[in-house]
Design an enzyme around this catalytic site. Structure first.
Site, mmCIF file in Angstrom:
data_model
loop_
_atom_site.group_PDB
_atom_site.id
_atom_site.type_symbol
_atom_site.label_atom_id
_atom_site.label_comp_id
_atom_site.label_asym_id
_atom_site.label_seq_id
_atom_site.Cartn_x
_atom_site.Cartn_y
_atom_site.Cartn_z
ATOM 1 C CG ASP A 85 -6.110 5.116 -3.409
ATOM 2 O OD1 ASP A 85 -5.066 4.911 -2.738
ATOM 3 O OD2 ASP A 85 -7.148 4.472 -3.233
ATOM 4 C CB CYS A 88 -7.817 -23.779 14.466
ATOM 5 S SG CYS A 88 -7.502 -22.814 15.950
ATOM 6 C CG ASP A 126 -2.100 0.965 1.031
ATOM 7 O OD1 ASP A 126 -2.204 1.576 -0.055
ATOM 8 O OD2 ASP A 126 -2.887 1.135 1.973
ATOM 9 C CB CYS A 143 -9.695 -24.002 19.234
ATOM 10 S SG CYS A 143 -9.658 -22.222 18.897
#
Lengths: 484, 484
Positions: B125, B278, B90, B281
């Site tokens: 931008d 996951c 960015d 967890c």
């Protein structure tokens, strides 16, 4: 000793609780993975490391096994399986349902389960096929009940014996069975012989059978939905008050190359990606999983992770009071589950009686949310509102002169006085733009209010957009238009 | 060189595709985790090991960093971050939106991004706040467009530069921006400045803005929804034709103790269990996770696993043609997402034009399913059916004499001739018991059929249960009762 159950949180008819068996305690809802000693894709020790507190295995297999019978009798089941959690044993009823006969009696299997030191024993009940006619179901139920009575008589009230509820697809037989099992003092009640119903996606029938059994099983008993192993339906079953599930599916599916998700199953060959957060899926590509020599074992692990995660999700939802939202989410995943969910919504008057009074929130998820217990309860309470002789119900929430009382309106609940605005469910409910279904339901609240206050004159101030619905639901209602 | 995009599978307006940047290719939809070089909860190498093919970092941070500026210029970004996948940078626009100014020009940031060997560069931008008035939005858009034109002019058509689409909340400005970006030849188009809209749960506005931009962005361009990092809305965004997402949320949420799920987020302190499959967890209790010195890092991993799994789920759904079902599932998780979903259903005529013709299945998930593209397309095609002069539409599917043609009826689609019974969508659709909403939609199909065949006389044979709906939707329709 014996088996005891305590409910700690509840939502709809679902509970988060504690099942105590001897000195061991497990959290519910719980999944009991099925272990076949001859075919262990995942070992009991590995299950324990995943946080599994209880498993189920088959006493009949142990009793018939040259390899395991003597060891189980001498060392005990926990040592043989290397698992220090709760072990429940099935009696041979499953084999009975598949092969039509078994070579043990009721007292023999129970004695054997005791002798191998199982934590929870199951009598030799007769699983009545859902295809059986009434006469067969009645006859088989009578035998089951004799055997349960015998179990109590021979082994005493303190033995950790489960009392299965049979009765086929006949609601009254399930009710009768639930009552008799409760009268015999059983505190752990498996609802049996529902596997064929689930295999055929007959979730409406499942709801009818489970709700019938639950009507008479003691509310203090722990309920096991025997053979329920697919996580897509756990939320629905929990909402009806089932506390235990058991899963052979994780392993059976794995051997067939089937990949479970909470929204249904995939064949591994039709996957282009692995849509899951578990460690198997995040460390393998689908191609790697498909061609791994460990494929079945990896799939079994995946299936277990997904299934255990769903149990956790349900515990969270029951604690938060958001189980309706989870049921809604899961049951839309298959049209037949949606049919089951809609069938459950027909039992709302019963469910409302036991549902809790305050919840984390009420999120509107579509038309079905209009039928939730919270809406019914709110509307039932409207007749108790103390009101003056002239009441305005203002849809726009604005102030209007000339009435003793002004109420406001929030669909799908209906009219409310300012002081209830922040209380449950009004204050914790979030809805999208008003739609016809929710306004219709809210208008039913207006009707209930009017019917409960025959001496009061009501006027509704609403946007013309809703007037037709209002007139349909509250015939003769006096209406004036809101300023646009 | 430059950037190219190829769609391989599509569903609704969503795509599974391939984005090529120089010699590197990534699969889309894709999540680009955001890496802040100063704060790496999860390292780029760890992301790579999770299968992440692309990430996004901020060139402005590198350009202002004593620690990193020189290294990035001499060694290149990939070496500094130890990541061999695609890196998008960015420009500093984010800082511009937060601080109101930055100390670089458009050509300076692009030159810097080139010099640190970023794979995808973003011009400077102007992200127009959704709170900005029209004049501001127009003025800022004009500057953005000048800078995009400048980027093309200075760096040439083959430079891997993304062309952001701005315009605030004004649909016509987003349309104009999409057209101008396309005219300039950009093939990777981020839709910018939507984060505040998403943070405020304004999903209706999000749908309006994205659909406006998509109307004019080239269908061959890859679309990045800039700053979209919560998996709950990825399915909705994909359905509109967004291909890339980027997530700082996984790390930001983790630092605030927030636990992501596809149905919303929890504060870690309010969890009683970890509702996820996951590895974090399944290997920690909630208490262990909460008190771990590694809490933020573990939460970041969990958040990433969940987010990446959702991307996989979307790829599977697009490939199967079941994206509507996934959108329906996800969007009911919050009433404002449901509002966004319903807003998207208002764009069905546009979406129908590009939707694919055959899918794995059509599962009815509730009233919203009546508005799906498949239903609209089916009903639009009814006018092309070649029919005799007398036609019976038999709801019960039975045989009736005395008509040149007999059609059958399947809600929510409508009437069908026997030969279409097995074709998509009729043959692959599954519905629960008929309900009012789906029968109403099916009756609209009857109306479309009748209107398309002015020379034919129609009779409908139906159960009295549906007659009122039929008469409301098909006024003047000739009806006869089915035998009960």
């Amino acid at each position: 000793m014996g088996i005891s159950f305590e409910s700690l949180h509840s939502d709809i008819a679902g509970r988060c609780g504690k099942l105590t068996v001897g000195k061991k305690t497990i959290k519910t809802p719980a999944l009991l993975p099925v272990i076949n000693p001859h075919l262990q894709l995942v070992t009991p020790k590995e299950l324990r490391n995943m946080g599994v507190e209880a498993l189920i295995t088959n006493a009949y297999i142990f009793s018939q096994s040259q390899q395991y019978r003597i060891r189980a009798l001498s060392e005990g089941l926990h040592k043989v399986l290397d698992f220090d959690g709760v072990i429940m044993t099935d009696s041979g009823s499953f084999q009975l349902s598949v092969y039509g006969e078994v070579s043990v009696t009721n007292t023999e299997t129970l004695s054997f389960q005791r002798d191998i030191r199982s934590d929870i024993w199951v009598p030799l009940d007769i699983p009545t096929s859902p295809a059986s006619d009434r006469q067969t179901a009645e006859g088989e139920l009578a035998i089951t009940m004799q055997r349960l009575a015998e179990a109590r008589q021979v082994f005493g009230k303190d033995s950790p014996i489960a009392g299965p509820v049979q009765g086929g697809i006949f609601e009254d037989l399930r009710e009768q069975a639930g009552k008799e099992v409760t009268d015999l003092g059983f505190t752990l009640c498996p609802i049996g012989a529902v596997v064929p119903i689930m295999e055929q996606y007959r979730y409406r029938d499942l709801v009818s059978v489970v709700m019938a059994a639950k009507r008479t099983i003691s509310p203090g008993a722990c309920v096991h939905l025997f053979g329920a192993g697919h996580p897509a339906m756990f939320a629905l079953a929990t909402a009806m008050g089932c506390d235990l599930f058991d899963s052979a599916a994780y392993a059976l599916y794995a051997r067939e190359g089937r990949y479970m998700t909470v929204h249904g199953s995939y064949k591994i060959d039709e996957l282009v990606d692995l849509p899951c957060a578990c460690t198997v899926c995040r460390t393998h590509t689908v191609e790697e999983l498909r061609s791994s020599p460990q494929r079945d074992r990896l799939l079994a692990f995946h299936n277990l992770y997904v299934t255990l995660a769903e149990i956790s999700r349900i515990r969270q939802a029951v604690t938060d009071g958001t189980l309706w939202e989870l049921v809604d989410e899961r049951c839309r995943s298959h049209p037949q589950l949606l049919a089951g969910y809609r069938a459950l919504l027909n039992h709302i008057p019963v469910l409302e009686r036991t549902d809790r009074t305050s919840k984390r929130r009420f999120f509107y998820r579509g038309d079905e949310s209009c039928a939730r217990t919270e809406v019914l309860r709110y509307q039932q309470g409207l007749s108790r509102l103390r009101l003056g002789k002239t009441v305005l119900i203002a849809f726009d929430g604005g102030h209007h002169d000339g009435f003793e009382d002004t109420l406001f309106f929030k669909p799908p609940f209906g009219p409310y006085p300012k002081e209830l605005k922040e209380t449950f469910p009004l204050g914790q409910s979030e809805i999208p733009e008003w739609d016809d279904a929710m306004v219709r339901q809210g208008c039913r609240g207006i009707r209930a209010l009017i019917e409960g206050h025959p001496g009061t004159r009501f006027m509704v101030s609403c946007n013309p957009r809703w007037e037709a619905i209002l007139h349909r639901e509250v015939p003769g209602c006096e209406v004036r238009h809101e300023p646009v």
